[in-house]
Design an enzyme around this catalytic site. Structure first.
Site, PDB file in Angstrom:
ATOM      1  N   TRP A 217       2.817   8.145  -2.485  1.00  0.00           N
ATOM      2  CA  TRP A 217       4.068   8.245  -2.793  1.00  0.00           C
ATOM      3  C   TRP A 217       4.312   9.142  -4.050  1.00  0.00           C
ATOM      4  O   TRP A 217       5.198  10.256  -3.873  1.00  0.00           O
ATOM      5  CB  TRP A 217       4.989   6.834  -3.070  1.00  0.00           C
TER       6      TRP A 217
ATOM      7  N   ARG B 183       1.531  -4.870   6.370  1.00  0.00           N
ATOM      8  CA  ARG B 183       0.815  -3.930   5.571  1.00  0.00           C
ATOM      9  C   ARG B 183       1.594  -2.691   5.700  1.00  0.00           C
ATOM     10  O   ARG B 183       2.114  -2.124   6.770  1.00  0.00           O
ATOM     11  CB  ARG B 183      -0.559  -3.544   6.055  1.00  0.00           C
TER      12      ARG B 183
ATOM     13  N   ASN C  10       1.504   3.448  -3.173  1.00  0.00           N
ATOM     14  CA  ASN C  10       1.984   3.893  -4.268  1.00  0.00           C
ATOM     15  C   ASN C  10       1.607   5.292  -4.679  1.00  0.00           C
ATOM     16  O   ASN C  10       2.325   6.022  -5.372  1.00  0.00           O
ATOM     17  CB  ASN C  10       1.815   2.667  -5.447  1.00  0.00           C
TER      18      ASN C  10
ATOM     19  N   LEU D 219      11.183 -20.738  -3.598  1.00  0.00           N
ATOM     20  CA  LEU D 219      10.221 -19.803  -3.242  1.00  0.00           C
ATOM     21  C   LEU D 219       8.976 -19.852  -3.942  1.00  0.00           C
ATOM     22  O   LEU D 219       8.934 -19.823  -5.353  1.00  0.00           O
ATOM     23  CB  LEU D 219      10.641 -18.391  -3.467  1.00  0.00           C
TER      24      LEU D 219
ATOM     25  N   ASP E 274       0.777  -1.276  -0.122  1.00  0.00           N
ATOM     26  CA  ASP E 274       0.200   0.008  -0.005  1.00  0.00           C
ATOM     27  C   ASP E 274       0.939   1.355  -0.050  1.00  0.00           C
ATOM     28  O   ASP E 274       1.857   1.413   0.803  1.00  0.00           O
ATOM     29  CB  ASP E 274      -0.835  -0.149   1.148  1.00  0.00           C
TER      30      ASP E 274
ATOM     31  N   TRP F 195     -10.428  -2.072 -10.063  1.00  0.00           N
ATOM     32  CA  TRP F 195     -10.943  -2.000 -11.256  1.00  0.00           C
ATOM     33  C   TRP F 195     -11.577  -0.745 -11.259  1.00  0.00           C
ATOM     34  O   TRP F 195     -11.914   0.052 -12.611  1.00  0.00           O
ATOM     35  CB  TRP F 195     -11.740  -3.377 -11.621  1.00  0.00           C
TER      36      TRP F 195
ATOM     37  N   HIS G 254       3.553   3.372  -9.088  1.00  0.00           N
ATOM     38  CA  HIS G 254       3.387   1.945  -9.204  1.00  0.00           C
ATOM     39  C   HIS G 254       4.680   1.472  -9.716  1.00  0.00           C
ATOM     40  O   HIS G 254       4.904   0.155  -9.597  1.00  0.00           O
ATOM     41  CB  HIS G 254       2.015   1.680 -10.381  1.00  0.00           C
TER      42      HIS G 254
ATOM     43  N   LEU H 282      -7.245  -5.211   6.580  1.00  0.00           N
ATOM     44  CA  LEU H 282      -7.314  -6.122   5.585  1.00  0.00           C
ATOM     45  C   LEU H 282      -7.434  -5.846   4.310  1.00  0.00           C
ATOM     46  O   LEU H 282      -6.838  -6.355   3.347  1.00  0.00           O
ATOM     47  CB  LEU H 282      -7.849  -7.474   6.210  1.00  0.00           C
ATOM     48  N   SER H 283      -8.327  -4.938   3.952  1.00  0.00           N
ATOM     49  CA  SER H 283      -8.727  -4.310   2.587  1.00  0.00           C
ATOM     50  C   SER H 283      -9.169  -5.835   1.697  1.00  0.00           C
ATOM     51  O   SER H 283      -8.491  -5.798   0.691  1.00  0.00           O
ATOM     52  CB  SER H 283      -7.661  -3.595   1.964  1.00  0.00           C
TER      53      SER H 283
ATOM     54  N   ARG I  16     -10.678   2.147 -10.398  1.00  0.00           N
ATOM     55  CA  ARG I  16      -9.715   3.134 -10.831  1.00  0.00           C
ATOM     56  C   ARG I  16      -9.746   3.702 -12.078  1.00  0.00           C
ATOM     57  O   ARG I  16     -10.375   3.089 -13.054  1.00  0.00           O
ATOM     58  CB  ARG I  16      -8.310   3.000 -10.220  1.00  0.00           C
TER      59      ARG I  16
ATOM     60  N   SER J  96      -6.530  -5.384  -6.395  1.00  0.00           N
ATOM     61  CA  SER J  96      -7.467  -5.856  -5.965  1.00  0.00           C
ATOM     62  C   SER J  96      -8.830  -5.901  -6.865  1.00  0.00           C
ATOM     63  O   SER J  96      -8.614  -5.014  -7.796  1.00  0.00           O
ATOM     64  CB  SER J  96      -8.132  -5.332  -4.634  1.00  0.00           C
TER      65      SER J  96
END
Length: 247
Positions: free
Chosen positions: A30, A193, A27, A136, A25, A74, A42, A200-201, A76, A70
């Site tokens: 910033w 976060r 971007n 990983l 969270d 969409w 981003h 939690l969003s 945005r 998320s």
């Protein structure tokens, strides 16, 4: 250089997280603070994601889930969404050969049908080419929503029950978990976060039931490996009781 994790009194390293999940969270804030378009934030956030992968590899964390986009995102502006999707595709195509060499396996959770064809195919190629890697497991939550995932699991279980493949009286938490997108993944031990927000969003709502949370007052593009180590260190010092009393 990475800081060492805390050491117990007996000289034995304290437990570390097997699965770390990150809500990336900050971007847009910033970018706004610098008078830049959201896409610039981003772009820097994508570099921070690479640092998080580096940190997970350096610390021996076998599972890392990144909340990249998320279902709510969409809504945005179309220009921002299109630019972000392009960045995601570019990042996968540009860096995936290196990730395979380093033993990273890519997985995606979320509604693939909503992605544009180019990004969807890039994800699928990376998943297929990295399937044998075990160092990983990098899980990208893309076009993802926790409530939608739970609703989807409920639909699949209801369909199976209607077709006689599941006895409704036998449905329990294990049954439900097997119908989630994360069915073969361990639940997150630690959720991080950034940006100072503490919610939690709609992220891994079922899976994070007993996760530990660390909230960092740093915007995601400024996230560095030491922040990852800081969160792991905090986790290592916590007592996880899962609702039971100690002792």
């Amino acid at each position: 250089m990475n800081a060492p994790l805390p050491i117990a009194a007996a000289g034995v390293p304290l437990p570390t997280a097997r699965h770390v999940a990150i809500i990336m969270d900050g971007n847009r804030r910033w970018a706004a603070r610098r008078g830049l378009p959201a896409l610039a934030g981003h772009r820097e956030g994508a570099e921070a994601a690479r640092r998080a992968v580096d940190a997970a590899l350096a610390q021996g964390v076998p599972w890392l889930t990144l909340y990249a986009f998320s279902l709510e995102n969409w809504r945005r502006p179309a220009e921002e969404v299109g630019g972000l999707m392009g960045l995601l595709r570019q990042g996968i195509e540009r860096h995936w050969t290196e990730m395979i060499r380093r033993g990273v396996r890519l997985r995606m959770i979320g509604e693939r049908d909503r992605l544009d064809r180019g990004l969807r195919e890039a994800v699928e190629r990376a998943e297929a080419s990295s399937r044998a890697n075990t160092r990983l497991n990098l899980v990208i939550a893309l076009s993802y929503g926790g409530r939608a995932e739970i609703a989807g699991a409920a639909r699949r279980i209801a369909r199976a029950a209607a077709e006689g493949r599941i006895d409704p009286d036998t449905i329990d938490e294990t049954t439900f978990a097997r119908h989630l997108e994360t069915e073969d993944m361990p639940d997150p031990d630690l959720v991080i976060r950034t940006s100072g927000e503490q919610r939690l969003s709609n992220f891994l709502l079922w899976q994070a039931a007993y996760a530990e949370f660390v909230f960092l007052d740093v915007l995601w593009p400024d996230f560095a490996q030491q922040h990852f180590v800081q969160a792991l260190s905090a986790f290592a010092l916590r007592e996880r009781r899962y609702g039971a009393r100690p002792g």
